[in-house]
Design a protein around this motif. Structure first.
Motif, short mmCIF file in Angstrom:
data_model
loop_
_atom_site.label_atom_id
_atom_site.label_comp_id
_atom_site.label_asym_id
_atom_site.label_seq_id
_atom_site.Cartn_x
_atom_site.Cartn_y
_atom_site.Cartn_z
N LEU A 174 15.31 57.76 81.29
CA LEU A 174 13.88 58.19 81.66
C LEU A 174 12.85 58.04 80.53
N GLU A 175 13.61 58.47 79.32
CA GLU A 175 12.78 58.29 77.95
C GLU A 175 12.39 56.79 77.55
N LEU A 176 13.38 55.94 77.75
CA LEU A 176 13.35 54.73 77.69
C LEU A 176 11.91 53.89 78.21
N PHE A 177 11.83 54.28 79.52
CA PHE A 177 10.83 53.88 80.38
C PHE A 177 9.46 54.43 79.74
N ARG A 178 9.61 55.76 79.40
CA ARG A 178 8.37 56.61 78.93
C ARG A 178 7.83 55.84 77.56
N ARG A 179 8.68 55.30 76.68
CA ARG A 179 8.44 54.57 75.46
C ARG A 179 7.80 53.27 75.57
N THR A 180 7.74 52.67 76.92
CA THR A 180 7.25 51.49 77.06
C THR A 180 5.77 51.33 77.01
N GLY A 181 5.00 52.56 76.92
CA GLY A 181 3.61 52.82 77.08
C GLY A 181 2.95 52.66 78.38
N LEU A 182 3.81 51.95 79.37
CA LEU A 182 3.25 51.80 80.54
C LEU A 182 3.06 53.32 81.34
N GLU A 183 2.04 53.51 82.22
CA GLU A 183 2.11 54.61 83.19
C GLU A 183 3.37 54.56 84.04
N VAL A 184 4.28 55.59 83.92
CA VAL A 184 5.01 55.71 84.81
C VAL A 184 5.00 56.94 85.82
N ALA A 230 -3.97 45.10 82.85
CA ALA A 230 -4.35 43.92 81.97
C ALA A 230 -4.67 44.27 80.58
N SER A 231 -4.92 45.32 80.17
CA SER A 231 -4.99 45.70 78.67
C SER A 231 -3.83 46.15 77.96
N ALA A 232 -2.71 46.28 78.74
CA ALA A 232 -1.57 46.85 78.07
C ALA A 232 -0.78 45.74 77.38
N ALA A 233 -0.51 46.31 76.04
CA ALA A 233 0.28 45.34 75.00
C ALA A 233 1.73 45.34 75.44
#
Length: 105
Positions: free
Chosen positions: A63-73, A90-93
Protein backbone atom coordinates in the motif's frame (compact mmCIF):
# COMPACT_ATOMS: atom_id res chain seq x y z
CA UNK A 1 14.32 -11.64 -6.79
CA UNK A 2 10.65 -11.35 -7.73
CA UNK A 3 8.74 -14.60 -7.91
CA UNK A 4 6.16 -13.16 -10.25
CA UNK A 5 5.25 -9.85 -11.86
CA UNK A 6 2.22 -9.17 -14.01
CA UNK A 7 0.72 -6.24 -15.91
CA UNK A 8 -2.59 -6.77 -17.73
CA UNK A 9 -4.49 -4.04 -19.58
CA UNK A 10 -8.17 -4.43 -18.72
CA UNK A 11 -10.14 -3.67 -21.87
CA UNK A 12 -13.38 -2.84 -20.05
CA UNK A 13 -11.83 -0.19 -17.78
CA UNK A 14 -8.70 0.85 -19.66
CA UNK A 15 -6.67 0.43 -16.45
CA UNK A 16 -3.56 -1.74 -16.18
CA UNK A 17 -4.09 -4.39 -13.50
CA UNK A 18 -0.74 -4.90 -11.75
CA UNK A 19 0.65 -7.27 -9.19
CA UNK A 20 3.89 -8.84 -8.07
CA UNK A 21 5.50 -10.88 -5.31
CA UNK A 22 9.01 -10.33 -3.95
CA UNK A 23 10.51 -13.14 -1.88
CA UNK A 24 10.89 -12.28 1.82
CA UNK A 25 14.68 -12.49 1.67
CA UNK A 26 14.75 -9.81 -1.07
CA UNK A 27 12.30 -7.37 0.51
CA UNK A 28 13.53 -3.96 1.66
CA UNK A 29 16.06 -3.62 -1.17
CA UNK A 30 14.11 -1.41 -3.57
CA UNK A 31 12.95 -4.20 -5.90
CA UNK A 32 9.27 -3.44 -5.31
CA UNK A 33 9.77 0.20 -6.18
CA UNK A 34 11.69 -0.70 -9.37
CA UNK A 35 8.87 -3.05 -10.40
CA UNK A 36 6.20 -0.41 -9.74
CA UNK A 37 8.17 2.15 -11.76
CA UNK A 38 8.48 -0.30 -14.67
CA UNK A 39 4.76 -1.15 -14.47
CA UNK A 40 3.96 2.57 -14.57
CA UNK A 41 6.16 2.98 -17.65
CA UNK A 42 4.57 0.03 -19.45
CA UNK A 43 1.03 1.11 -18.56
CA UNK A 44 1.61 4.64 -19.88
CA UNK A 45 3.40 3.35 -22.97
CA UNK A 46 0.38 1.21 -23.85
CA UNK A 47 -2.19 3.97 -23.32
CA UNK A 48 -3.60 2.85 -19.98
CA UNK A 49 -5.80 5.24 -17.98
CA UNK A 50 -3.91 4.28 -14.81
CA UNK A 51 -3.09 1.35 -12.53
CA UNK A 52 -5.43 -1.02 -10.70
CA UNK A 53 -4.41 -3.50 -8.01
CA UNK A 54 -5.87 -5.73 -5.32
CA UNK A 55 -3.85 -5.56 -2.09
CA UNK A 56 -4.46 -7.52 1.10
CA UNK A 57 -5.29 -5.31 4.08
CA UNK A 58 -2.29 -6.80 5.90
CA UNK A 59 0.17 -5.75 3.15
CA UNK A 60 1.07 -2.28 4.38
CA UNK A 61 4.35 -2.25 2.44
CA UNK A 62 2.54 -2.67 -0.89
CA UNK A 63 0.00 0.00 0.00
CA UNK A 64 2.83 2.40 0.85
CA UNK A 65 4.60 1.63 -2.46
CA UNK A 66 1.52 2.68 -4.40
CA UNK A 67 1.12 5.82 -2.29
CA UNK A 68 4.74 6.77 -3.06
CA UNK A 69 3.97 6.92 -6.81
CA UNK A 70 2.44 10.36 -6.37
CA UNK A 71 -0.73 9.18 -8.09
CA UNK A 72 -4.12 9.65 -6.45
CA UNK A 73 -4.88 6.28 -4.81
CA UNK A 74 -8.60 5.52 -4.77
CA UNK A 75 -9.50 2.51 -2.65
CA UNK A 76 -12.43 0.39 -1.56
CA UNK A 77 -12.23 -2.40 1.01
CA UNK A 78 -13.90 -5.71 0.19
CA UNK A 79 -13.46 -8.89 2.25
CA UNK A 80 -10.01 -7.96 3.61
CA UNK A 81 -8.69 -6.73 0.25
CA UNK A 82 -8.21 -3.16 -0.91
CA UNK A 83 -9.24 -2.63 -4.53
CA UNK A 84 -7.05 0.23 -5.70
CA UNK A 85 -7.36 2.49 -8.72
CA UNK A 86 -4.65 5.03 -9.48
CA UNK A 87 -5.65 7.14 -12.49
CA UNK A 88 -3.02 8.93 -14.52
CA UNK A 89 -3.37 12.67 -14.91
CA UNK A 90 -1.97 14.54 -17.88
CA UNK A 91 0.20 16.67 -15.59
CA UNK A 92 1.54 13.90 -13.34
CA UNK A 93 5.21 13.18 -13.90
CA UNK A 94 6.64 9.68 -13.77
CA UNK A 95 8.10 9.03 -10.33
CA UNK A 96 11.85 8.73 -10.13
CA UNK A 97 13.25 5.38 -9.06
CA UNK A 98 15.17 5.97 -5.84
CA UNK A 99 18.50 4.33 -5.16
CA UNK A 100 18.09 0.86 -3.71
CA UNK A 101 18.52 0.76 0.05
CA UNK A 102 21.52 -0.89 1.63
CA UNK A 103 21.41 -4.68 1.56
CA UNK A 104 20.03 -6.21 4.73
CA UNK A 105 21.98 -9.04 6.28
Amino acid sequence: IPEEALVTLLAESGFADVGFIVRDAWQGRGLGWMLVAEMLRLAREHGSKGLAADVLISNGAMLELFRRTGLEVQSTLEDGTYRLRMPFSASAAMPAVPAAPAVRR
